[in-house]
Motif scaffolding. Structure first.
Motif, PDB file in Angstrom:
ATOM      1  N   ASP A 163     118.362  62.219  73.033  1.00 53.07           N
ATOM      2  CA  ASP A 163     117.910  62.044  71.646  1.00 53.07           C
ATOM      3  C   ASP A 163     117.778  63.392  70.926  1.00 53.07           C
ATOM      4  OD1 ASP A 163     117.840  59.320  71.879  1.00 53.07           O
ATOM      5  OD2 ASP A 163     115.743  59.239  72.470  1.00 53.07           O
TER       6      ASP A 163
ATOM      7  N   GLY B  24     120.806  62.461  69.028  1.00 48.98           N
ATOM      8  CA  GLY B  24     120.367  61.290  68.261  1.00 48.98           C
ATOM      9  C   GLY B  24     120.690  61.428  66.786  1.00 48.98           C
ATOM     10  N   LYS B  25     120.273  62.536  66.214  1.00 51.66           N
ATOM     11  CA  LYS B  25     120.526  62.785  64.791  1.00 51.66           C
ATOM     12  C   LYS B  25     121.965  63.260  64.572  1.00 51.66           C
ATOM     13  CE  LYS B  25     119.472  66.960  63.494  1.00 51.66           C
ATOM     14  NZ  LYS B  25     118.686  68.169  63.205  1.00 51.66           N
ATOM     15  N   ARG B  26     122.381  64.195  65.414  1.00 49.86           N
ATOM     16  CA  ARG B  26     123.636  64.924  65.168  1.00 49.86           C
ATOM     17  C   ARG B  26     124.849  63.998  65.096  1.00 49.86           C
ATOM     18  NH1 ARG B  26     122.809  69.470  63.456  1.00 49.86           N
ATOM     19  NH2 ARG B  26     121.555  70.144  65.229  1.00 49.86           N
TER      20      ARG B  26
ATOM     21  N   ARG C  36     124.984  60.818  64.511  1.00 43.88           N
ATOM     22  CA  ARG C  36     124.933  59.904  63.356  1.00 43.88           C
ATOM     23  C   ARG C  36     125.350  60.640  62.080  1.00 43.88           C
ATOM     24  NH1 ARG C  36     125.592  57.722  59.639  1.00 43.88           N
ATOM     25  NH2 ARG C  36     124.648  55.859  58.682  1.00 43.88           N
ATOM     26  N   LEU C  37     124.957  61.914  61.972  1.00 46.48           N
ATOM     27  CA  LEU C  37     125.356  62.697  60.796  1.00 46.48           C
ATOM     28  C   LEU C  37     126.878  62.885  60.769  1.00 46.48           C
ATOM     29  CD1 LEU C  37     122.620  65.524  60.654  1.00 46.48           C
ATOM     30  CD2 LEU C  37     122.670  63.351  59.432  1.00 46.48           C
TER      31      LEU C  37
ATOM     32  N   GLY D 107     128.635  59.561  59.845  1.00 42.36           N
ATOM     33  CA  GLY D 107     128.562  59.247  58.429  1.00 42.36           C
ATOM     34  C   GLY D 107     129.452  60.159  57.594  1.00 42.36           C
TER      35      GLY D 107
ATOM     36  N   VAL E 202     119.883  57.264  59.265  1.00 42.76           N
ATOM     37  CA  VAL E 202     119.640  58.250  60.321  1.00 42.76           C
ATOM     38  C   VAL E 202     118.142  58.457  60.544  1.00 42.76           C
ATOM     39  CG1 VAL E 202     119.855  60.225  58.736  1.00 42.76           C
ATOM     40  CG2 VAL E 202     120.249  60.560  61.164  1.00 42.76           C
ATOM     41  N   GLN E 203     117.336  58.307  59.484  1.00 45.99           N
ATOM     42  CA  GLN E 203     115.880  58.497  59.643  1.00 45.99           C
ATOM     43  C   GLN E 203     115.292  57.450  60.596  1.00 45.99           C
ATOM     44  OE1 GLN E 203     117.500  58.224  56.740  1.00 45.99           O
ATOM     45  NE2 GLN E 203     116.507  59.344  55.093  1.00 45.99           N
TER      46      GLN E 203
ATOM     47  N   TYR F  83     116.390  56.511  63.316  1.00 47.40           N
ATOM     48  CA  TYR F  83     116.583  56.856  64.726  1.00 47.40           C
ATOM     49  C   TYR F  83     115.270  57.326  65.352  1.00 47.40           C
ATOM     50  CZ  TYR F  83     119.154  57.787  68.920  1.00 47.40           C
ATOM     51  OH  TYR F  83     119.604  57.711  70.207  1.00 47.40           O
ATOM     52  N   ARG F  84     114.360  57.761  64.503  1.00 50.21           N
ATOM     53  CA  ARG F  84     113.048  58.216  64.968  1.00 50.21           C
ATOM     54  C   ARG F  84     112.385  57.233  65.939  1.00 50.21           C
ATOM     55  NH1 ARG F  84     107.971  59.269  60.829  1.00 50.21           N
ATOM     56  NH2 ARG F  84     106.479  59.852  62.436  1.00 50.21           N
ATOM     57  N   TRP F  85     112.500  55.930  65.635  1.00 54.56           N
ATOM     58  CA  TRP F  85     111.758  54.923  66.406  1.00 54.56           C
ATOM     59  C   TRP F  85     112.537  54.386  67.603  1.00 54.56           C
ATOM     60  CZ3 TRP F  85     107.016  55.408  64.980  1.00 54.56           C
ATOM     61  CH2 TRP F  85     106.728  55.750  63.662  1.00 54.56           C
TER      62      TRP F  85
ATOM     63  N   PRO G 115     113.708  55.761  70.407  1.00 52.57           N
ATOM     64  CA  PRO G 115     113.246  56.075  71.765  1.00 52.57           C
ATOM     65  C   PRO G 115     112.089  55.201  72.236  1.00 52.57           C
ATOM     66  CG  PRO G 115     113.541  58.095  70.513  1.00 52.57           C
ATOM     67  CD  PRO G 115     113.712  56.967  69.551  1.00 52.57           C
TER      68      PRO G 115
ATOM     69  N   TYR H  45     109.330  63.497  70.026  1.00 52.99           N
ATOM     70  CA  TYR H  45     110.483  63.161  69.177  1.00 52.99           C
ATOM     71  C   TYR H  45     110.068  62.169  68.092  1.00 52.99           C
ATOM     72  CZ  TYR H  45     115.319  61.946  67.994  1.00 52.99           C
ATOM     73  OH  TYR H  45     116.508  61.750  67.324  1.00 52.99           O
ATOM     74  N   VAL H  46     109.315  61.154  68.516  1.00 55.23           N
ATOM     75  CA  VAL H  46     108.926  60.098  67.572  1.00 55.23           C
ATOM     76  C   VAL H  46     107.925  60.637  66.539  1.00 55.23           C
ATOM     77  CG1 VAL H  46     107.725  57.875  67.385  1.00 55.23           C
ATOM     78  CG2 VAL H  46     109.349  58.260  69.240  1.00 55.23           C
TER      79      VAL H  46
ATOM     80  N   PHE I 188     109.480  63.661  64.262  1.00 58.04           N
ATOM     81  CA  PHE I 188     110.853  63.531  63.758  1.00 58.04           C
ATOM     82  C   PHE I 188     111.009  64.123  62.351  1.00 58.04           C
ATOM     83  CE2 PHE I 188     114.467  61.404  61.826  1.00 58.04           C
ATOM     84  CZ  PHE I 188     115.401  61.386  62.842  1.00 58.04           C
TER      85      PHE I 188
ATOM     86  N   LEU J 226     114.505  66.013  61.576  1.00 57.54           N
ATOM     87  CA  LEU J 226     115.231  65.821  60.317  1.00 57.54           C
ATOM     88  C   LEU J 226     114.215  65.757  59.179  1.00 57.54           C
ATOM     89  CD1 LEU J 226     118.228  65.160  59.282  1.00 57.54           C
ATOM     90  CD2 LEU J 226     117.416  62.813  59.119  1.00 57.54           C
TER      91      LEU J 226
ATOM     92  N   TYR K 118     122.214  66.886  53.655  1.00 53.92           N
ATOM     93  CA  TYR K 118     123.253  66.052  54.255  1.00 53.92           C
ATOM     94  C   TYR K 118     123.892  65.145  53.200  1.00 53.92           C
ATOM     95  CZ  TYR K 118     125.285  62.233  57.014  1.00 53.92           C
ATOM     96  OH  TYR K 118     126.135  61.276  57.527  1.00 53.92           O
TER      97      TYR K 118
END
Lengths: 498, 174
Positions: free
Chosen positions: A92, A96-98, A100-101, A104, A272-273, A275-277, A279, B145-146, B149, B154, B162
């Motif tokens: 993650d 996780g972020k990378r 998805r960016l 997109g 993408v935000q 993705y925080r939840w 995990p 992470y959670v 975040f 991000l 972005y």
């Protein structure tokens, strides 16, 4: 109720298969393009992404092989289970972020698509697609054989189909799998994963509760029985030993950042935000499901050691024997359906990822453009890969039993060693070069194949995949440092700075 | 650059430890042996006999691996050279994990010669530390992470950057 055990188990599995077909038909109406077929339109929510990730990680191996390993080796394989936290955290944080960016910004519909965008190299895309195809063939053949074996034992157990052959069971189970994968693509796959995951969590948790009361004197007495027989089996390293366990821990943690079935799902999330939840869902879901892995193995070992249960025919019989003899018939039905769910949720992911590599990435790498009518070819590719995996599984079963087991065991290590440097590191390090990526993939494949094919046992039971992973990462860094710095596409550079 | 040094340094440490292990002779039944009574089971035999010469290397393997895992996480979370405040929580979580790791090792070393074993929630001491101590504290990384975040992974500014980049790309290709 016990006399209805077999019909209840069969009914649960049939109901589950019908649900898969219904989801496939529902998803077909929503699948209009290759992007829908491979990326679910990039519109997934938090729960569905999280559940799809953990259920495609927990394959049939977790439901059958896992308890078998604990039965056979004691606590050793618990190190595979507890990697759930560190492995998802590493994957993650790194990707996780990378990913998805990138998905997109570059409109990627597969993992090799993102790799090609990052490195600006069709050779690297091609090698990534080949590594994925090689890895999934073993996984898929293993899952196909597991589905058919379980179905055969259920059908024979009912007494209505005493002569049903393995080939017939391969045809039935693969047909259901192929139907919903072809009609609904990844959309059907992730929505079936949703209820597959739910069945796995409920089944895993209820089985865990059952195991607490099966052994006379409870769980403590069961573990004390194992300890009296062999203290190491109940100790933290099990019978495999400390170094073997730690090499598993390393490979399963770091290797997660190279598993296409995990990474591709992350590329499908709508925002993408969100993705925080993810995990939270994946770690919780996997942990609850894995309760079955550990508890059945320990209890069955204790039951056999104490003489309360005859010795099993094989270690893999631990879970089926427990369900057939100690679980309530309804629970046994749920868990057998859960077992099918675990196998199918992994198989459908690999089928889709393999089809993308075959009909999208390899043609793009070789000709520089996509196939016309890509959605049509995606469906043909899905059927072709499933048919090949089924034939491979049957050939292996009847002619060379080692083949499928070999390639099945090969999967996680192959993906880890081939893709962690290229994707896990490369998407976070501008200095990484396409040459380093290509060499790392090639070296990892050669090393993994050599170790597995020649059945090389490393000292202290160090896993071959761990050595291949360490070698590919070291070589990746070395070549990147020695090569001239790559010239990056300005958009890639900007994305890597976010 | 410091994070890259940490990442490559910890990787090389893991490589060095694994090479040392590959060169260390095996004692006793390192990978277990067939169970005397049941052919479908293995047994581990004597813990001290098979782990005596690798216990410290194993401890180093686990320590280096944990440092490498955290280096990977930090490497993925960094923006430019900065961790935007994530460094301290990550380092603190690593210290807690290492503390449980050392506790597990010490506990195992005391029992591998057949020392008295106490049970906690159905498991003998060292296994209980592994499953109920070490494993839960590694979940700290997932929680970081959670919880962080929007601050560390991000931020709103990152997301706006972005969106601008994607809009520019679409504008160019239109």
């Amino acid at each position: 109720m016990n006399e209805l055990r077999s019909p209840i188990i069969l009914g649960s599995v049939v109901l589950y298969m019908i649900l898969c077909i219904v989801v496939g038909l529902w998803a077909m109406r929503r699948t209009r393009s290759a992007k829908d077929f491979f990326m679910a339109g990039r519109e997934l929510g938090i729960m569905i992404t999280g559940i799809a990730i953990f259920s495609s990680t927990m394959s049939g191996f977790g439901f059958v092989g896992g308890p078998g390993l604990v039965y056979s080796l004691g606590m050793s394989s618990v190190w595979m289970v507890i990697t759930v936290s560190t492995s998802y955290a590493a994957a993650d944080f790194l990707l996780g972020k990378r990913l998805r960016l990138f998905a997109g910004a570059f409109d990627c519909i597969s993992l090799p698509d993102a790799v090609a965008a990052r490195y600006g190299s069709e050779v690297t895309r091609f090698l990534t697609a080949i590594a994925i195809l090689l890895g999934i063939l073993g996984y898929l053949a293993t899952q196909t054989l597991a589905m058919a074996t379980v179905l055969q034992s259920i059908l024979v157990g009912t007494g209505y189909f005493p002569e049903v052959s393995l080939i017939t069971c391969v045809v039935i189970s693969s047909s259901v799998l192929v139907f919903y994968c072809v009609t609904g693509g990844i959309l059907a796959s992730v929505y079936t994963d949703m209820f597959q995951g739910a069945v796995m969590v409920v089944g895993g948790f209820l089985v865990f509760l059952t195991t607490l009361y099966v052994f006379e004197g409870g769980a403590t007495a069961a573990v004390a029985t194992i300890l009296r027989d062999d203290a190491e089996a109940a100790g933290p390293w099990g019978t495999l030993g400390m170094i073997g366990c730690l090499s598993w821990y390393f490979m399963f943690t770091v290797g997660a950042a190279g598993q296409p079935q995990i990474l591709t799902k992350g590329m499908m999330i709508e925002r993408v935000q969100n993705y925080r939840w993810v995990p939270l869902v994946t770690v919780l879901g996997y942990t609850l499901t894995a309760l079955l892995w550990v508890s059945i193995g320990l209890v069955m070992r204790a039951l056999v050691l104490s003489g309360a249960h005859p010795e099993l025919a094989s270690a893999d019989a631990a879970a089926p024997a427990f369900l057939q003899q100690y679980a309530h018939p309804v629970l046994a039905g749920i868990v057998f359906a859960g077992l099918f769910a675990a196998i199918m949720s992994t198989a459908d992911s690999f089928l889709n990822i393999g089809a993308a590599a075959l009909v999208h990435d390899i043609p793009r790498a070789l000709t520089g453009r996509s196939l016309t009518h890509e959605l049509f070819w995606a469906r043909i590719g899905t059927v072709a890969i499933a048919a090949f995996a089924a034939l491979f599984a049957l050939y292996s079963y009847y002619a060379n039993a080692r083949l499928v087991a070999l390639l099945g065991a090969f999967g996680w290590g192959t993906f880890g060693a081939a893709l962690v440097p290229v994707i896990g590191i490369g998407f976070n390090w501008k200095r990484a070069t396409p040459l380093a990526a290509s060499v790392a993939i090639a070296i990892s494949l050669v090393l993994n194949f050599t170790i597995e094919v020649f059945d090389i046992r490393l000292p202290h039971n160090i896993h071959g995949g761990t050595v291949a992973l360490l070698a590919s990462m070291t070589i990746f860094f070395l070549i990147s440092f020695l090569s001239p710095p790559p010239v990056l596409d300005p958009d890639v550079e900007a994305l890597m700075e976010i | 650059m410091r994070l890259l040094t940490l990442l490559v340094g910890s990787l090389l440490l893991v490589v060095a430890v694994v090479i040392a292990l590959l060169l260390t002779p095996e004692l006793g039944d390192v990978g277990g042996k067939p169970h005397e009574q049941f052919s479908t089971m293995a047994s581990g035999g004597s813990g001290s006999a098979r782990h005596a010469n690798v216990l410290w290397l194993g401890g180093l393997f686990g320590t280096a691996s944990l440092v490498f895992f955290v280096a990977l996480m930090a490497f993925g979370a960094r923006k430019g050279a900065s961790l935007r405040g994530l460094g301290r929580p990550l380092a603190a979580s690593l210290v807690v994990c290492l503390a449980f790791w050392v506790w597990l090792l010490v506990s195992y070393a005391h029992t591998m010669d057949g020392g008295a074993v106490s049970f906690f929630l159905a498991l003998p001491g060292p296994s209980a530390i592994m499953l109920y101590g070490f494993f839960p504290v590694t979940i700290l990384f997932n929680l970081l992470y959670v919880i962080g975040f929007n601050r560390w992974i991000l931020t709103e500014e990152d997301y706006q950057e972005y969106k601008r980049l994607v809009a520019e790309r679409r504008g160019r290709s239109a």
